[in-house]
Design a protein around this motif. Structure first.
Motif, PDB file in Angstrom:
ATOM      1  N   PRO A  26      38.594 -17.457 -23.498  1.00 38.40           N
ATOM      2  CA  PRO A  26      37.580 -17.888 -24.458  1.00 38.40           C
ATOM      3  C   PRO A  26      37.575 -19.401 -24.603  1.00 38.40           C
ATOM      4  O   PRO A  26      38.618 -20.038 -24.507  1.00 38.40           O
ATOM      5  CB  PRO A  26      38.036 -17.231 -25.768  1.00 38.40           C
ATOM      6  N   VAL A  27      36.420 -19.973 -24.801  1.00 35.34           N
ATOM      7  CA  VAL A  27      36.348 -21.431 -24.983  1.00 35.34           C
ATOM      8  C   VAL A  27      35.316 -21.744 -26.050  1.00 35.34           C
ATOM      9  O   VAL A  27      34.312 -21.043 -26.198  1.00 35.34           O
ATOM     10  CB  VAL A  27      35.991 -22.129 -23.656  1.00 35.34           C
ATOM     11  N   ASP A  28      35.605 -22.786 -26.806  1.00 31.98           N
ATOM     12  CA  ASP A  28      34.686 -23.214 -27.844  1.00 31.98           C
ATOM     13  C   ASP A  28      33.648 -24.129 -27.212  1.00 31.98           C
ATOM     14  O   ASP A  28      33.991 -25.162 -26.655  1.00 31.98           O
ATOM     15  CB  ASP A  28      35.479 -23.988 -28.903  1.00 31.98           C
ATOM     16  N   VAL A  29      32.395 -23.736 -27.242  1.00 34.48           N
ATOM     17  CA  VAL A  29      31.361 -24.561 -26.617  1.00 34.48           C
ATOM     18  C   VAL A  29      30.401 -25.076 -27.678  1.00 34.48           C
ATOM     19  O   VAL A  29      30.434 -24.637 -28.825  1.00 34.48           O
ATOM     20  CB  VAL A  29      30.557 -23.769 -25.550  1.00 34.48           C
ATOM     21  N   ALA A  30      29.565 -25.996 -27.267  1.00 35.18           N
ATOM     22  CA  ALA A  30      28.620 -26.586 -28.205  1.00 35.18           C
ATOM     23  C   ALA A  30      27.643 -25.545 -28.731  1.00 35.18           C
ATOM     24  O   ALA A  30      27.340 -24.572 -28.056  1.00 35.18           O
ATOM     25  CB  ALA A  30      27.852 -27.691 -27.507  1.00 35.18           C
ATOM     26  N   ASP A  31      27.172 -25.773 -29.930  1.00 36.54           N
ATOM     27  CA  ASP A  31      26.168 -24.884 -30.505  1.00 36.54           C
ATOM     28  C   ASP A  31      24.880 -25.020 -29.705  1.00 36.54           C
ATOM     29  O   ASP A  31      24.353 -26.116 -29.535  1.00 36.54           O
ATOM     30  CB  ASP A  31      25.933 -25.296 -31.960  1.00 36.54           C
ATOM     31  N   VAL A  32      24.399 -23.911 -29.191  1.00 30.27           N
ATOM     32  CA  VAL A  32      23.200 -23.986 -28.356  1.00 30.27           C
ATOM     33  C   VAL A  32      21.984 -23.406 -29.077  1.00 30.27           C
ATOM     34  O   VAL A  32      20.951 -23.160 -28.465  1.00 30.27           O
ATOM     35  CB  VAL A  32      23.398 -23.238 -27.013  1.00 30.27           C
ATOM     36  N   SER A  33      22.117 -23.195 -30.392  1.00 31.36           N
ATOM     37  CA  SER A  33      21.044 -22.503 -31.101  1.00 31.36           C
ATOM     38  C   SER A  33      19.805 -23.373 -31.315  1.00 31.36           C
ATOM     39  O   SER A  33      18.724 -22.863 -31.511  1.00 31.36           O
ATOM     40  CB  SER A  33      21.562 -21.995 -32.442  1.00 31.36           C
ATOM     41  N   ASN A  34      19.976 -24.704 -31.299  1.00 32.56           N
ATOM     42  CA  ASN A  34      18.830 -25.582 -31.560  1.00 32.56           C
ATOM     43  C   ASN A  34      18.405 -26.342 -30.320  1.00 32.56           C
ATOM     44  O   ASN A  34      18.140 -27.530 -30.348  1.00 32.56           O
ATOM     45  CB  ASN A  34      19.176 -26.574 -32.680  1.00 32.56           C
ATOM     46  N   ARG A  35      18.356 -25.650 -29.218  1.00 29.98           N
ATOM     47  CA  ARG A  35      18.064 -26.369 -27.984  1.00 29.98           C
ATOM     48  C   ARG A  35      16.853 -25.808 -27.280  1.00 29.98           C
ATOM     49  O   ARG A  35      16.802 -25.780 -26.051  1.00 29.98           O
ATOM     50  CB  ARG A  35      19.278 -26.288 -27.067  1.00 29.98           C
ATOM     51  N   SER A  36      15.857 -25.393 -28.048  1.00 28.77           N
ATOM     52  CA  SER A  36      14.740 -24.701 -27.418  1.00 28.77           C
ATOM     53  C   SER A  36      14.031 -25.561 -26.373  1.00 28.77           C
ATOM     54  O   SER A  36      13.684 -25.065 -25.304  1.00 28.77           O
ATOM     55  CB  SER A  36      13.762 -24.213 -28.473  1.00 28.77           C
ATOM     56  N   ALA A  37      13.829 -26.848 -26.667  1.00 30.60           N
ATOM     57  CA  ALA A  37      13.125 -27.712 -25.713  1.00 30.60           C
ATOM     58  C   ALA A  37      13.934 -27.869 -24.433  1.00 30.60           C
ATOM     59  O   ALA A  37      13.390 -27.789 -23.326  1.00 30.60           O
ATOM     60  CB  ALA A  37      12.862 -29.076 -26.336  1.00 30.60           C
ATOM     61  N   ASP A  38      15.242 -28.088 -24.591  1.00 30.89           N
ATOM     62  CA  ASP A  38      16.100 -28.236 -23.413  1.00 30.89           C
ATOM     63  C   ASP A  38      16.184 -26.926 -22.637  1.00 30.89           C
ATOM     64  O   ASP A  38      16.195 -26.918 -21.417  1.00 30.89           O
ATOM     65  CB  ASP A  38      17.497 -28.687 -23.834  1.00 30.89           C
ATOM     66  N   GLN A  39      16.236 -25.830 -23.382  1.00 30.37           N
ATOM     67  CA  GLN A  39      16.295 -24.533 -22.715  1.00 30.37           C
ATOM     68  C   GLN A  39      15.027 -24.277 -21.909  1.00 30.37           C
ATOM     69  O   GLN A  39      15.083 -23.751 -20.797  1.00 30.37           O
ATOM     70  CB  GLN A  39      16.494 -23.419 -23.738  1.00 30.37           C
ATOM     71  N   GLN A  40      13.896 -24.681 -22.473  1.00 29.28           N
ATOM     72  CA  GLN A  40      12.628 -24.501 -21.745  1.00 29.28           C
ATOM     73  C   GLN A  40      12.630 -25.299 -20.442  1.00 29.28           C
ATOM     74  O   GLN A  40      12.156 -24.833 -19.413  1.00 29.28           O
ATOM     75  CB  GLN A  40      11.453 -24.920 -22.614  1.00 29.28           C
TER      76      GLN A  40
ATOM     77  N   ALA B 147      17.114 -22.774  -6.938  1.00 32.57           N
ATOM     78  CA  ALA B 147      16.696 -23.385  -8.206  1.00 32.57           C
ATOM     79  C   ALA B 147      15.792 -24.583  -7.931  1.00 32.57           C
ATOM     80  O   ALA B 147      16.079 -25.404  -7.061  1.00 32.57           O
ATOM     81  CB  ALA B 147      17.914 -23.819  -9.004  1.00 32.57           C
ATOM     82  N   ALA B 148      14.706 -24.639  -8.684  1.00 32.19           N
ATOM     83  CA  ALA B 148      13.722 -25.705  -8.468  1.00 32.19           C
ATOM     84  C   ALA B 148      13.996 -26.879  -9.408  1.00 32.19           C
ATOM     85  O   ALA B 148      13.330 -27.044 -10.420  1.00 32.19           O
ATOM     86  CB  ALA B 148      12.321 -25.154  -8.697  1.00 32.19           C
ATOM     87  N   ILE B 149      15.036 -27.636  -9.066  1.00 34.30           N
ATOM     88  CA  ILE B 149      15.378 -28.799  -9.883  1.00 34.30           C
ATOM     89  C   ILE B 149      14.412 -29.923  -9.535  1.00 34.30           C
ATOM     90  O   ILE B 149      14.401 -30.424  -8.413  1.00 34.30           O
ATOM     91  CB  ILE B 149      16.818 -29.274  -9.610  1.00 34.30           C
ATOM     92  N   ASN B 150      13.608 -30.288 -10.491  1.00 33.26           N
ATOM     93  CA  ASN B 150      12.605 -31.321 -10.227  1.00 33.26           C
ATOM     94  C   ASN B 150      13.032 -32.651 -10.826  1.00 33.26           C
ATOM     95  O   ASN B 150      14.159 -32.811 -11.267  1.00 33.26           O
ATOM     96  CB  ASN B 150      11.254 -30.866 -10.791  1.00 33.26           C
ATOM     97  N   GLU B 151      12.108 -33.558 -10.850  1.00 30.47           N
ATOM     98  CA  GLU B 151      12.403 -34.876 -11.416  1.00 30.47           C
ATOM     99  C   GLU B 151      12.656 -34.761 -12.909  1.00 30.47           C
ATOM    100  O   GLU B 151      12.494 -33.702 -13.513  1.00 30.47           O
ATOM    101  CB  GLU B 151      11.207 -35.794 -11.181  1.00 30.47           C
ATOM    102  N   LEU B 152      13.027 -35.871 -13.493  1.00 27.47           N
ATOM    103  CA  LEU B 152      13.241 -35.896 -14.935  1.00 27.47           C
ATOM    104  C   LEU B 152      11.937 -35.577 -15.665  1.00 27.47           C
ATOM    105  O   LEU B 152      10.857 -35.894 -15.171  1.00 27.47           O
ATOM    106  CB  LEU B 152      13.699 -37.301 -15.355  1.00 27.47           C
ATOM    107  N   PRO B 153      12.042 -34.965 -16.846  1.00 27.21           N
ATOM    108  CA  PRO B 153      10.820 -34.760 -17.638  1.00 27.21           C
ATOM    109  C   PRO B 153      10.209 -36.111 -18.009  1.00 27.21           C
ATOM    110  O   PRO B 153      10.913 -37.127 -18.057  1.00 27.21           O
ATOM    111  CB  PRO B 153      11.315 -34.007 -18.877  1.00 27.21           C
ATOM    112  N   ASP B 154       8.904 -36.114 -18.275  1.00 27.59           N
ATOM    113  CA  ASP B 154       8.151 -37.365 -18.416  1.00 27.59           C
ATOM    114  C   ASP B 154       8.779 -38.398 -19.364  1.00 27.59           C
ATOM    115  O   ASP B 154       8.997 -39.535 -18.986  1.00 27.59           O
ATOM    116  CB  ASP B 154       6.715 -37.061 -18.864  1.00 27.59           C
TER     117      ASP B 154
END
Lengths: 228, 85
Positions: free
Chosen positions: A147-161, B59-66
């Motif tokens: 087990p490892v303690d990782v960063a909270d990923v609950s508020n990362r919707s933009a990065d996840q997208q 995986a389609a790793i593209n350029e940085l986001p705008d």
């Protein structure tokens, strides 16, 4: 078909199928891509060191792209990305004029980015007390997952997208579920396309350890992808 | 109840990454392939691993986001301008 090709073709249940050829070609393409990218970096380093400003700009952009991807995919801390990119930018600029072996630049860059991510984590006052290094995270001394303690990923919707647009949501979730010490190996080897030796250099692990972790990580990923 | 894995299956799966990466000798490859012809469980794992590896490598790793790309370009321009002085 060469021995290496023959062995890398997965022949399950039958032989000589289109799938076999696809897998064989994919392995060859992976190695070829790795060699090509390393050569591209080396070429840019030589030109940049000789004063080619355009090559320097391309190199500095690539350094920042690597830093950004590493921050998101390996460390899982996109909030660190900007600082890690800045470190990669300045270190690359300083390093280019001193580099003796341009072919080693790619591994140097990944090492630099990895170290910047680690330093950034250590500097954070809100770092969880049990956070471990990128390489050791979630992996016990004998290489087993822990087990490892990782960063909270609950508020990362933009990065996840964004990551979903790169990897697809299933693979992103499966990668996030991997212990950090395995995730770094998968990302460097399978997604960034480094060779086993390069991954060993970047992480400071032996090649045997890299292979062992890659094997276990692949098995975990497969299981996660089946379960998702 | 989960079925216990046979020693033969454990040995095959232990070497499966080396097999997929083309690092095994021909005799070892033959042994794995022969085993898989009579073991659907191992054959399924290998097929799943093959798909997993393909998914990662495709995986389609593209350029940085705008927004990030613009900042990166601005940082490069500022650095080079500053060093040129």
């Amino acid at each position: 078909m060469s021995l290496a090709d023959r062995c890398s073709a997965v022949r399950v249940g039958d032989t000589g199928t289109i799938d076999d050829v696809v897998v064989t070609n994919r392995d060859a393409a992976h190695q070829s891509r790795s060699d090509t990218v390393r050569a591209e970096y080396a070429g840019l380093v030589r030109k940049a060191a000789a004063g080619d400003e355009q090559a320097m700009e391309q190199l500095l952009m690539r350094a920042q792209e690597v830093a950004y991807r590493f921050s998101l995919l390996v460390c899982g801390h996109p909030e660190d990305a900007e600082d890690v990119m800045q470190d990669a930018l300045l270190n690359t600029y300083r390093h280019v004029s001193q580099i003796k072996d341009p072919d080693a630049f790619r591994t140097w860059l990944y090492q630099t980015v990895r170290n910047a991510c680690l330093m950034k984590r250590r500097r954070r006052v809100d770092e969880p007390a049990t956070m471990t290094s990128i390489e050791q995270g979630g992996v016990t001394g004998d290489g087993d997952a822990a087990p490892v303690d990782v960063a909270d990923v609950s508020n990362r919707s933009a990065d996840q997208q964004l990551i979903d647009s790169w990897l697809g949501a299933r693979l992103r979730r499966a990668l996030e579920a991997l212990p950090a010490g395995y995730r770094v190996i998968v990302v460097l080897r399978e997604i960034e396309g480094l060779s086993t030796r390069e991954v060993a250099t970047v992480t400071g692990l032996s090649e045997a350890n890299v292979k062992q972790r890659l094997h276990r990580a692949r098995m975990m990923l497969r299981q996660s992808l089946e379960d998702l | 109840m989960k079925k216990e894995m046979s020693a033969e299956c454990a040995a095959v799966l232990g070497g499966i990454s080396a097999y997929l990466d083309g690092e095994l000798e021909a005799t070892a490859c033959d042994a794995i392939e022969q085993h898989c012809q009579s073991c659907p469980s191992c054959a399924s794992v290998i097929a799943g691993l093959r798909d997993t590896i393909g998914l990662c490598r495709g995986a389609a790793i593209n350029e940085l986001p705008d927004g990030v790309k613009e900042k990166a370009q601005a940082s490069i321009a500022a650095l080079l301008k500053n060093k040129a002085r």
